[in-house]
Design an enzyme around this catalytic site. Structure first.
Site, short mmCIF file in Angstrom:
data_model
loop_
_atom_site.label_atom_id
_atom_site.label_comp_id
_atom_site.label_asym_id
_atom_site.label_seq_id
_atom_site.Cartn_x
_atom_site.Cartn_y
_atom_site.Cartn_z
N ASP A 48 3.01 -8.86 6.47
CA ASP A 48 1.70 -8.43 5.69
C ASP A 48 0.90 -7.08 6.36
O ASP A 48 0.21 -7.48 7.33
CB ASP A 48 0.77 -9.35 5.28
CG ASP A 48 -0.23 -8.91 4.06
OD1 ASP A 48 -0.31 -8.96 2.97
OD2 ASP A 48 -1.14 -8.27 4.78
N TYR A 53 -4.43 -0.45 7.39
CA TYR A 53 -4.65 -0.91 8.87
C TYR A 53 -4.03 -0.02 10.01
O TYR A 53 -4.13 -0.23 11.03
CB TYR A 53 -3.57 -2.05 8.92
CG TYR A 53 -3.96 -3.05 7.90
CD1 TYR A 53 -5.12 -3.41 7.23
CD2 TYR A 53 -3.03 -4.20 7.84
CE1 TYR A 53 -5.48 -4.36 6.55
CE2 TYR A 53 -3.43 -5.55 7.01
CZ TYR A 53 -4.58 -5.55 6.31
OH TYR A 53 -4.89 -6.36 5.36
N LYS A 78 -0.52 -2.33 0.95
CA LYS A 78 -1.27 -2.44 0.11
C LYS A 78 -1.80 -0.78 -0.17
O LYS A 78 -1.92 0.00 0.97
CB LYS A 78 -2.44 -3.30 0.42
CG LYS A 78 -2.28 -4.38 0.85
CD LYS A 78 -3.05 -5.43 1.29
CE LYS A 78 -2.96 -6.67 1.95
NZ LYS A 78 -2.55 -6.45 3.23
N HIS A 111 -5.30 -3.06 -3.05
CA HIS A 111 -6.24 -3.79 -1.88
C HIS A 111 -7.65 -4.29 -2.31
O HIS A 111 -7.91 -5.46 -2.13
CB HIS A 111 -6.37 -2.76 -0.75
CG HIS A 111 -6.52 -3.37 0.58
ND1 HIS A 111 -5.97 -2.99 1.82
CD2 HIS A 111 -7.17 -4.59 1.10
CE1 HIS A 111 -6.33 -3.50 2.88
NE2 HIS A 111 -6.94 -4.61 2.33
#
Length: 278
Positions: A48, A53, A78, A111
């Site tokens: 994930d 990120y 996301k 998100h």
């Protein structure tokens, strides 16, 4: 049953592993690559990530360099808040797909429910789904109210809702709502930033089963039919977090852990997120 074979079936028939590796705050480059490779070597089949990120590229490289076939790995990413909107989301998806180096993404999530934007963003996810570019679509950090609003106009209902979920934030109402609407709930921060590992209740149950406190917390999610993605970059912990399919918690254990709820969040409540600042 093992981490490799243990899956739930989403409302569109797609199988999703019960336990995956979360890579939030895992640094791009060697750190996240090693974590992903270690996870895959130890039977994980779900990774994930998210555009926010900034490690999608490294995750993609690790998958390519692993000995596991790409089609056997369930990849989630996301769309971030400043990428939302219909066309913006389609572009964001393409960026993520290219960074990951895959033809198709298994699960694409919104998100956070950006006010005034998330319905338009959902329309883009529906288009990606209809075109076969993603196998499943869902949301993250949505409350019952957000889901209600979304589903009033949606052509396709979300398959997953990924939220903060752990014994101190046992979102029972949201869990029941999602189960009633055939939306798979998924837990982020299932170990409560590690704070819950030292709790007496958790330690006592871990001792009783000859397991670690982390394994008990992950198992508790599974007993509640919640998919989970514990984050770690430590090889021993990644390996240990997978070893949760050879024991079960009894009713007494589950009730004791359920009783730890304080409605305490480590992250933002979706209604209080600083959408204008991020």
């Amino acid at each position: 049953m093992s981490i490799e074979t243990s899956v739930t079936t989403l409302n569109n028939g797609v199988e999703m592993p019960w336990v995956g590796l979360g890579v939030y705050q895992a640094e791009a480059g060697e750190e996240v690559k090693q974590a992903v490779k270690t996870a895959l070597e130890n039977g994980y089949r779900s990774i994930d990530t998210a555009s926010f990120y900034y490690n999608e590229e490294s995750v993609g490289e690790a998958i390519k360099e692993s000995n596991v076939a790409e089609e056997d790995i369930f990849i989630t990413t996301k769309v971030w808040n400043d990428e939302q909107g219909f066309n913006e989301t389609l572009e964001a998806f393409e960026r993520s797909r290219q960074k990951l180096g895959v033809d198709k993404i298994d699960l694409y999530l919104i998100h956070w429910p950006v006010p005034g934007k998330y319905k338009e963003t959902w329309g883009a996810l529906e288009k990606l789904y209809e075109e076969g570019k993603v196998r499943a679509i869902g949301v993250s950090n949505f409350t019952e109210e957000h889901l209600e609003n979304l589903m009033k106009e949606a052509k396709v209902n979300p398959m997953v809702n990924q939220v903060e979920f752990h014994p101190r934030l046992f979102q029972k109402g949201l869990l029941e709502y999602c189960q009633n609407h055939n939306i798979q709930l998924e837990a982020w921060r299932p170990l409560g930033k590690g704070d819950l590992l030292g709790e007496d209740v958790v330690k006592r149950i871990a001792e009783k089963h000859g397991k670690t406190p982390a394994q008990v917390l992950i198992r508790w999610c599974l007993e509640n039919k919640v998919v989970t993605i514990p984050k770690s970059v430590t090889p021993e912990r990644i390996k240990s977090n997978a070893d949760v399919f050879n024991f079960a918690l009894d009713t007494e254990d589950i009730q004791a852990i359920d009783g730890m709820n304080e409605n305490q969040r480590y992250g933002y409540h979706p209604d209080d997120f600083p959408y204008d600042k991020m």
